[in-house]
Design a protein around this motif. Structure first.
Motif, PDB file in Angstrom:
ATOM      1  N   SER A 188     -17.443  31.544  21.242  1.00  0.00           N
ATOM      2  CA  SER A 188     -18.341  31.361  20.271  1.00  0.00           C
ATOM      3  C   SER A 188     -17.945  29.940  19.150  1.00  0.00           C
ATOM      4  N   THR A 216     -17.902  38.777  17.516  1.00  0.00           N
ATOM      5  CA  THR A 216     -19.534  38.624  18.588  1.00  0.00           C
ATOM      6  C   THR A 216     -19.745  40.689  18.769  1.00  0.00           C
ATOM      7  N   ASP A 232     -24.714  33.751  23.132  1.00  0.00           N
ATOM      8  CA  ASP A 232     -23.566  33.968  23.016  1.00  0.00           C
ATOM      9  C   ASP A 232     -23.465  35.383  23.464  1.00  0.00           C
TER      10      ASP A 232
END
Ligand SMILES: Nc1nc2c(ncn2[C@@H]2O[C@H](COP(=O)(O)OP(=O)(O)O)[C@@H](O)[C@H]2O)c(=O)[nH]1
Ligand SMILES: [Mg+2]
Ligand SMILES: [Zn+2]
Length: 333
Positions: A188, A216, A232
């Protein structure tokens, strides 16, 4: 306008999916919530992040997905004996590992196989290069040995300009890239630097460990200003390999495959057979025992993922018994 395929209906791209809830982006970068048309819920292939779909406006500010457009590539991994789709239409996979404690050549080889299976091209990213120079150099040497010919980018989060420069050749308007790798390696962080804005939260490192906390929890697709799409993803825990193809394992180990052609026996297991070219290379110091072990394990895994659990047990037993019968080799000609 974004680089989208042509279709007579309105085309959109899946940028987020959670169960039956979707979020899509249009070529003009507008973003909407989306749902699947009833008939699509029974067709087998469900749209996945990165997929191009077509459909129509629905319920004031929503989008109704009616068709899935053909996939160019399909990235999957094996999880609990099942194939799990990670993303569609990915052109580039950034295999992200940190130069400190997360580093594992073993895992790198699994990731590479996963990527070769998908149709996308791998790029290795070695993050947290702010370790001792000797250690970094050793890591880089190990990566190059395990993934000869695969591009390698080395990054430190304190030099964003260098990161942008290194990634630029791999992020064009035709690119769809995904970052994969363990949680906490800095995926990230990289994406935020490349987007030059805060897209994903990054948790600060807890004192006493350098893993960082993963924040995430879902996969998200973002378009960078230049039109490159980047996904991502949360850390992958198991890096199971799917796809049944031993060919992709072979692609990750071209050196061993080339050597094996020179073995005396066609079904050589590269153990104690006479005139084994692979063992000979190990004796000469040209191939490591570890690399051969990784190759064999990966071969076994790709074999197992296509079998049922009963077949797997049968194969294991056969392998154990088979190893004792190495004398029964058929000569090549
Ligand atoms: N020392 C160091 N730490 C970094 C670097 N890049 C990222 N980090 C830290 O690593 C932690 C995890 O980063 P994050 O981007 O959330 O990792 P992700 O889980 O892979 O997305 C955060 O505390 C970052 O600040 C780097 O190059 N060097
Ligand atoms: Mg993250
Ligand atoms: Zn051999």
């Amino acid at each position: 306008m974004l680089n989208f395929p042509n279709h007579e209906q309105l085309t959109a791209r899946i940028i987020f999916q959670s169960h039956d809830q979707y979020r899509v982006i249009f070529a003009d970068r507008r973003i909407q919530q989306a749902t699947l048309a009833g008939r699509m819920q029974f067709t087998g292939t469900m749209p996945l992040i990165g997929d191009f779909v077509s459909g129509q406006p629905y319920d004031r500010d929503k989008f109704l997905i009616t068709h899935l457009l053909p996939r160019q590539t399909y990235l999957t991994r094996a999880a609990d004996q099942q194939e799990q789709g990670l993303a569609a239409n990915v052109t580039t996979v950034f295999i992200t590992m940190s130069a400190n404690t997360d580093f594992s050549v073993n895992r790198l080889e699994r990731y590479l196989t996963l990527v070769w299976n998908s149709g996308a091209a791998p790029v290795i990213v070695l993050t947290k290069a702010d370790v001792e120079p000797e250690l970094l150099e050793q890591r880089q040497t190990e990566v190059t040995a395990a993934a000869f010919g695969v591009p390698l980018i080395t990054t430190t989060n304190t030099v964003p300009a260098a990161i942008k420069k290194a990634f630029a050749p791999f992020l064009t308007a035709k690119t769809t890239a995904i970052f994969i790798g363990s949680s906490g390696v800095g995926k990230s962080t990289l994406l935020n630097i490349l987007a030059a804005t805060q897209l994903q939260t990054i948790k600060s490192i807890r004192s006493g460990d350098d893993k960082g906390r993963h924040t995430t929890t879902t996969r998200n697709l973002y378009y960078l200003p230049n039109g490159a799409a980047v996904i991502d993803s949360p850390g992958l825990r198991g890096v199971g390999v799917t796809g049944s193809t031993n060919t992709s394992t072979a692609q990750s180990f071209p050196d061993i495959v080339t050597l094996a052609r020179q073995c005396r026996f066609k079904d050589c297991q590269h153990e104690a057979e006479p005139n084994c070219a692979v063992q000979a290379a190990i004796k000469r110091g040209e191939l490591s025992q570890q690399r051969l072990a990784n190759y064999k394990r990966l071969l076994r895994e790709t074999e197992y993922t296509t079998l049922t659990s009963r077949q797997i047990n049968a194969a294991k037993i056969k392998r154990m018994v088979g190893n004792k019968k190495n004398l029964r080799h058929r000569p090549k000609r």
